[in-house]
Design an enzyme around this catalytic site. Structure first.
Site, mmCIF file in Angstrom:
data_model
loop_
_atom_site.group_PDB
_atom_site.id
_atom_site.type_symbol
_atom_site.label_atom_id
_atom_site.label_comp_id
_atom_site.label_asym_id
_atom_site.label_seq_id
_atom_site.Cartn_x
_atom_site.Cartn_y
_atom_site.Cartn_z
ATOM 1 N N TYR A 56 -16.656 -1.226 2.842
ATOM 2 C CA TYR A 56 -17.407 -1.226 4.092
ATOM 3 C C TYR A 56 -18.773 -0.570 3.865
ATOM 4 O O TYR A 56 -19.119 -0.223 2.736
ATOM 5 C CB TYR A 56 -16.579 -0.562 5.190
ATOM 6 C CG TYR A 56 -15.274 -1.290 5.442
ATOM 7 C CD1 TYR A 56 -15.273 -2.655 5.759
ATOM 8 C CD2 TYR A 56 -14.041 -0.653 5.329
ATOM 9 C CE1 TYR A 56 -14.091 -3.347 5.957
ATOM 10 C CE2 TYR A 56 -12.855 -1.338 5.523
ATOM 11 C CZ TYR A 56 -12.880 -2.688 5.839
ATOM 12 O OH TYR A 56 -11.712 -3.368 6.022
ATOM 13 N N ARG A 95 -12.846 9.365 3.393
ATOM 14 C CA ARG A 95 -12.022 8.460 2.577
ATOM 15 C C ARG A 95 -12.916 7.731 1.596
ATOM 16 O O ARG A 95 -13.971 7.197 1.975
ATOM 17 C CB ARG A 95 -11.266 7.453 3.440
ATOM 18 C CG ARG A 95 -10.533 6.387 2.607
ATOM 19 C CD ARG A 95 -9.573 5.540 3.410
ATOM 20 N NE ARG A 95 -8.291 6.209 3.573
ATOM 21 C CZ ARG A 95 -7.134 5.566 3.794
ATOM 22 N NH1 ARG A 95 -7.111 4.244 3.883
ATOM 23 N NH2 ARG A 95 -6.014 6.239 3.933
ATOM 24 N N ARG A 108 2.402 1.177 5.560
ATOM 25 C CA ARG A 108 3.454 0.194 5.825
ATOM 26 C C ARG A 108 4.795 0.821 6.221
ATOM 27 O O ARG A 108 5.485 0.278 7.088
ATOM 28 C CB ARG A 108 3.615 -0.736 4.623
ATOM 29 C CG ARG A 108 2.464 -1.719 4.469
ATOM 30 C CD ARG A 108 2.640 -2.623 3.249
ATOM 31 N NE ARG A 108 1.590 -3.612 3.150
ATOM 32 C CZ ARG A 108 0.401 -3.411 2.595
ATOM 33 N NH1 ARG A 108 0.112 -2.217 2.092
ATOM 34 N NH2 ARG A 108 -0.496 -4.369 2.544
ATOM 35 N N GLN A 165 -10.924 7.982 12.620
ATOM 36 C CA GLN A 165 -11.643 7.488 11.445
ATOM 37 C C GLN A 165 -12.824 6.650 11.919
ATOM 38 O O GLN A 165 -12.638 5.665 12.645
ATOM 39 C CB GLN A 165 -10.746 6.644 10.539
ATOM 40 C CG GLN A 165 -11.426 6.240 9.239
ATOM 41 C CD GLN A 165 -10.608 5.262 8.405
ATOM 42 O OE1 GLN A 165 -10.449 4.109 8.802
ATOM 43 N NE2 GLN A 165 -10.105 5.720 7.275
#
Length: 771
Positions: free
Chosen positions: A578, A626, A720, A497
């Protein structure tokens, strides 16, 4: 000493409100009155109901076994009377495009709403509750001075709630479908969902029996479909006749009947507080949940049970009302979350009508996320096996272990280890930690393991601990990692990524203060517009055209290195606020040049970067992107925008869209919950046909199987759960008894491929007692 509802003694001094006023004679209010009178016959309880005793709206009531168990325990007399009236069935029929799909083993119980009210009227009268029919209750503010307790069970249009709006803090949302409650003079032999695709749009029927000779029938459709079909201009009789014609096959040509029935839009009611002074909200006055999960009467009755118990157990009324809300709010919130998922599924029904029949039925059954693949497999293994065969699952293969081809890459299963920042690099250099971290998860069986966001420049890092790919030394370190994965975990792909932090850079490591600016050693930030992420964060510099060119080249150079490192897939990070995400959101992009303003303009630079990377990245290796499908903030990117963003990237060559949400602005308000982000991926997939990766609180292999088999996603990315258990996918296979080609235990681990034995829990029964 009195007894609590479970039979245990209650200390003296427990609250015993002697005078109780109940506003509203629906099931919740009546049942609360009966319980409180039964627990203390000395109480003076009065119920006000503005309608006549035999007036009711709606026809049948569905109750769960859990609710019935509570009724049986608290008032066997009411339970016994209801039990004699119940009609029970196990099947759900879904009729779509002439095919009926039946799923069994569900277990429903229903009775007529009018009969339920009669039972509760009789019980209240027998106990000595005063019932005042055809009588408007005095305002709650007035009653609260004359009574010890005021129970406002006055429904979705509660006057009590409206009159004391500031005290209760109601939030009411009206939804996009119109529906009407009707009745048929025969009993369906199952809970029936029937879909009608008309020239005006999609309509649906929800039907279920409530006696041996009658069924509830609800007809529902989007507002625009309702208007296009001409229902707005029809009276009650004409509407009923029209509905009967539309669903003549389901009704076997029989007529429908109404009872002051009208077309309405469902309203979700949420209150910040359920009590004010000695007044408490109950049932629809406090909360509503869409009828498609059959919860309205159920919630009201459960509220009554909890309220009566808390009044019996707590030393003061104030404490009892607090305990009641503390007990019930989490249950109601969970139910409302499931109800919203169900409601929205039916609102967007037209998205799914082209699915194969079995998948459509499975999708409908699992729409609320409370019924899952595993639920259905246990309830009706034949139905689930048929859907799996239609989907293409090999024999004895759970959906998550079916292979999937993305671009030129075939993944052996549908599980992705989601990108997770580790903040453990030194000067952008991944070290032994990254080798062990990513290597362990590759050994853990996932089809695809993603790196964290790998930054394209020192200034593009989020923190000093973020990994990069702007030097040959960093490339060599990544090559070591990809080599390990390919050699030691054959069959697992590893993806890169790439991203740039933008205005969210120069911050502390997560565990030192997430999004907190560095105390020292800061580097200058750049962004589409000079807007800091938070007030205390650095204000970024607005990028010039020359700087945009430089950063685009940095992305391309990092992609070139990534290809040489041996990564199998590349993902461009355009999410979470971002740099590239900052261009997409109108909340963070205030530019007035060709890179700002309209959505096509805001897409321009991210697409330029994508094109530059795609040109460098090998054509036979897939490339994904993404995105944040919503900013969870007013005026930001929303689901409509996300569909267009996905289309744009797909048109430029994206093989799939990884659909995340939020983290774009600090004042976001996400609607957290299980699988809460997956509906955005689902929408993009259904409306565009673009493959998607779903993320967001997907925590169990059952969730993964359910989402994939329902056609809501192609791949599932979990973060997670893979931190908790690096071998999550291997363990998912073991727990399902799966040993096929979709998984491969590393040879050194194969001896641990079965769940370890635990200590005995079946102690010998006591056979003899000696005194």
């Amino acid at each position: 000493m009195e007894a609590a509802m479970d039979g245990t003694p209650v200390p003296q001094g427990s609250p015993a409100p002697l005078r109780v006023a109940v506003i509203g004679g629906g099931p919740g209010g009546l049942y609360a009155a009966a319980l409180l009178k039964r627990l203390d016959p000395a109480r003076e309880i009065t119920v006000w109901e503005r309608n006549a005793p035999d007036d009711t709206f709606g026809f049948g009531v569905v109750l769960s076994d859990e609710t019935l168990g509570g009724i049986e325990h608290a008032d066997p007399v009411v339970y016994a009377a209801m039990q004699r009236e119940f009609v029970r069935w196990d099947d759900i029929d879904i009729v779509h495009r002439g095919r009926r799909s039946t799923s069994g083993g569900h277990g429903f119980a229903a009775l007529g709403r009018k009969r339920l009210l009669q039972i509760l009227h009789e019980r209240c009268a027998a106990l000595g509750v005063e019932l005042r029919f055809r009588t408007e209750a005095p305002p709650a503010a007035e009653l609260s001075g004359a009574y010890d307790l005021v129970i406002a069970a006055d429904g979705v249009h509660s006057l009590t709630r409206a009159a004391q709006e500031e005290a209760f803090g109601p939030r009411i949302e009206e939804h996009r479908c119109r529906y009407i409650w009707l009745s048929a003079d025969f009993a369906f032999d199952a809970f029936r969902f029937e879909i009608a695709e008309t020239e005006h749009g999609v309509m649906q029927l929800h039907g279920y029996p409530y006696s041996d000779s009658a069924s509830t029938v609800i007809v529902e459709m989007r507002e625009e479909v309702w208007q296009a079909a001409g229902f707005e201009g029809l009276d009650e009789r004409e509407s009923v006749e029209r509905c009967a014609k539309l669903f003549a096959d389901a009704l076997d040509g029989r007529p429908l009947t109404s009872n002051n029935s009208s077309w309405i839009r469902f309203r979700t009611v949420v209150n910040d507080r359920w009590s004010h002074g000695n007044t408490v909200l109950l049932g629809d006055a406090a909360h509503t949940a869409h009828f498609s999960i059959g919860s309205g009467t159920k919630l009201a009755v459960e509220d009554a049970l909890a309220l009566a118990a808390c009044l019996q157990e707590q030393p003061t009324i104030e404490q009892a009302l607090h305990a009641y809300e503390e007990e019930r709010r989490p249950v109601v919130t969970s139910t409302q979350r499931a109800a919203r998922a169900s409601l929205e599924w039916f609102e967007e029904l037209s998205r799914y009508v082209d699915q194969p029949p079995g998948q459509f039925a499975f999708n409908l059954l699992t729409r609320s996320r409370r019924v899952t693949h595993e639920n259905l497999r246990l309830r009706d293994p034949g139905f689930t096996a048929d859907v799996e065969r239609e989907f293409g699952c090999p024999p004895d293969t759970p959906p998550m272990f079916t292979p999937y081809t993305i671009g030129g890459l075939t993944l052996r299963n549908r599980v992705v280890v989601s990108p997770m920042d580790m903040y453990s690099a030194v000067d952008g250099l991944p070290g032994d930690f990254h080798l062990v971290h990513l290597g362990a998860r590759a050994l853990g069986g996932a089809g695809l393991v993603m790196t964290e966001m790998v930054c394209v420049s020192p200034e593009g890092r989020i923190t000093p601990g973020c990994a990069g790919l702007w030097t040959a030394e960093q490339a060599a370190a990544w090559t070591r990692i990809t080599g390990f994965v390919h050699a030691q975990a054959p069959g697992t792909a590893i993806g890169l990524q790439l991203g740039h932090s933008g205005r969210k850079g120069s911050t502390k490591l997560m565990w030192e203060g997430i999004d907190e600016p560095l105390d020292e050693g800061n580097w200058p930030l750049v962004a589409p517009s000079p807007l800091p992420y938070k007030e205390k964060n650095q204000t970024p510099h607005e990028l010039t055209h020359d700087e945009l060119t430089t950063i685009r080249e940095q992305f391309a150079s990092s992609a070139w290195r990534g290809a040489r490192c041996g990564f199998d897939l590349l993902e461009l990070h355009c999410a979470h606020g971002y740099l590239l995400s900052g261009f997409l959101s109108p909340l963070t992009n205030r530019r007035t040049d060709e890179y700002g303003g309209s959505l096509p303009n805001r897409l321009r630079y991210p697409l330029e970067v994508f094109d530059a990377v795609r040109a460098i990245w090998p054509a036979d290796r897939p490339m994904t992107v993404r995105i944040s499908a919503t900013d969870w903030a007013e005026g930001g990117t929303d689901g409509d925008d996300a569909v267009e963003i996905a289309r744009a990237f797909a048109a430029h060559g994206a093989d799939a869209v990884d659909v995340s949400t939020g983290q774009v602005v600090a004042d976001e308000r996400p609607a957290y919950g299980r699988s809460y982000q997956t509906p955005f991926a689902d929408r993009i997939r259904q409306e565009t046909g673009i493959p998607v990766i779903a993320v967001g609180a997907i925590s169990s292999w059952d969730d993964v199987n359910s989402l994939i088999l329902a056609g809501r996603t192609d791949l599932c990315a979990l973060a997670r759960p893979h931190l908790y258990d690096p071998h999550w996918t291997l363990h998912a296979a073991a727990e399902q008894g799966y040993t096929g080609p979709g998984i491969s235990w590393p040879l050194p681990y194969r001896a641990g491929s079965r769940r370890p034995q635990t200590g005995r829990t079946d102690a010998p029964k006591q056979r003899l007692t000696l005194n």
